[in-house]
Design an enzyme around this catalytic site. Sequence first.
Site, PDB file in Angstrom:
ATOM      1  N   GLY A 101       0.800  -1.217   0.000  1.00  0.00           N
ATOM      2  CA  GLY A 101       0.000   0.000   0.000  1.00  0.00           C
ATOM      3  C   GLY A 101       0.833   1.267   0.000  1.00  0.00           C
ATOM      4  N   ARG A 104       3.791   6.109   2.126  1.00  0.00           N
ATOM      5  CA  ARG A 104       4.191   7.512   2.296  1.00  0.00           C
ATOM      6  C   ARG A 104       3.706   8.360   1.127  1.00  0.00           C
ATOM      7  NH1 ARG A 104      10.577   7.821   0.738  1.00  0.00           N
ATOM      8  NH2 ARG A 104      10.595   6.128  -0.782  1.00  0.00           N
ATOM      9  N   LYS A 124       4.198  12.556  -2.318  1.00  0.00           N
ATOM     10  CA  LYS A 124       5.095  11.528  -1.780  1.00  0.00           C
ATOM     11  C   LYS A 124       5.896  12.148  -0.646  1.00  0.00           C
ATOM     12  CE  LYS A 124       8.684   8.222  -3.073  1.00  0.00           C
ATOM     13  NZ  LYS A 124       9.489   7.674  -4.193  1.00  0.00           N
ATOM     14  N   GLY A 137       6.459   7.681   6.960  1.00  0.00           N
ATOM     15  CA  GLY A 137       5.697   8.271   5.865  1.00  0.00           C
ATOM     16  C   GLY A 137       6.327   9.498   5.236  1.00  0.00           C
ATOM     17  N   ASP A 274       4.687  -4.076  -7.242  1.00  0.00           N
ATOM     18  CA  ASP A 274       3.983  -2.891  -6.752  1.00  0.00           C
ATOM     19  C   ASP A 274       4.566  -1.604  -7.324  1.00  0.00           C
ATOM     20  OD1 ASP A 274       6.134  -3.815  -4.885  1.00  0.00           O
ATOM     21  OD2 ASP A 274       5.786  -1.860  -3.981  1.00  0.00           O
TER      22      ASP A 274
END
EC number: 2.7.7.-
Length: 525
Positions: A101, A104, A124, A137, A274
Amino acid sequence: MRELRFDNRFVRELPGDPESGRHVRQVHGACHSRVAPTPVRAPRLLAWSAEVAELLGLDEADVLDPRFAEVFGGNALLPGMEPYAACYGGHQFGNWAGQLGDGRAITLGESINPQGQRWELQLKGAGPTPYSRRADGRAVLRSSIREFICSEAMHHLGVPTTRALSLVGTGEQVVRDMFYDGHPRPEPGAVVCRVAPSFIRFGNFEIFASRGEEAVLQQLIDFTIDRDFPELIEAEADPALRRVRWFEEVCTRTAVLMAHWMRVGFVHGVMNTDNMSILGLTIDYGPYGWIDDFDPDWTPNTTDAEGRRYRFGHQPRIAHWNLWQLANAVYPVIQQVEPLERALAMYAEVHEAENRRMMQQKLGLDTWRGGDSGDDALAAELQRLLQVGEVDMTIFFRALSGLDLAQPALAHFDAAFYDEARRAGVAEAFDAWLARYAARAGQEGVPAALRRSRMDAVNPLYVPRNYLAQQAIDRAERGDMGGIADLLDVLRRPYAEQPGREVFAARRPDWARHKAGCSMLSCSS
């Protein structure tokens, strides 16, 4: 700053996480979790792309408005923004990693520009989300500069890519262990606003297949086709056939992307599933690198140093492997093996054709004569010599357009060699290759000026070499953002001669061969 118009279909039409808040959790049956950016102490605009601002319908006055840094640093929202983090999984270095997922990255919304185009705006480094695991994050300035510069450079090189609107400093420090060696240090923080029609990745589909959540999987596939591949809706009325056509299109776009990466010498460094865009875009600029001396076995990622899974020459194969994982993920909905296998075979065919077409253009040939004794062999021998001779890929191909076909001489390429001993070792074989190439190119009968202009249009003079990016980073960490602006300006016209900027086209200096940030990098950012 003017307002933007938003139409946030991803959060409106797909199932969301019933829980709220940033606390880390496993998210089931949902494509996204609503989460707002975490405000920073002192957002300050450091750099921006005029071209991307124009795409969104913004101008210089909008960007220089103090409110811009507040919004794109994560401290404020514009009307219509509905921030969220996406849920996805992925295969990392060949192994299933489960839920990953947006750890950040936070999407602010889907902006509709004055031309009716949809652009997703994503921050980001905007703070923790339910997918952050044990991380904070945030992102550091060095990696944010690299992503900002490379996103725009790739676009101007003609490589499919996500874009970057802005780079905002946070006024805060972020602690990172750059080399995973137990020596963390505080670094300046930053936030990049990434821009793309969609940030959906292979992993968005994998997570639901892995959990047997087939209803959500089908919903996501059909949503992706309807929003991001509207041409398939018009071309195919049958939903089942449309899903097959969609997978074929993903394979085709990915094949073209890989050929482009090989054309310009880009190495992604971390091609996990991903990090693969469903639109065939270059996405997630982390420990990427640029080939200086031609080496198919080089990887820029310290984490990949031993296995070299994501090395330069292996990227097309990895993309094929990743597509196999996507095929496995969408099979529960498509429920036909043969069409998926045909599409995967199509990937190989398209990549081979595109790779050959691009090499033909790089060599300045109007036609391609295949076979073991034809142009395939000519190209293969050149790549062998480039590697053995430690030759700069970008400089060599750029210089090739100016070669005198009547008197081909290796001295014409002196600026491309990194090591005199290596040059001497391949000199005889290179002379033979140049003679063979000159004879072959001469058979085309193309006037020298036309041949040169054609080749210079596909062989860049300027690429975002690792050491150039690091020089801009070093200046920025001292408070001087001029290096970012200078480099970005040069890279806007990578194929054009720019008098006075020859330093940006030079081969990698010796001091940068093993310098941190100029050779290999880690995923820590």
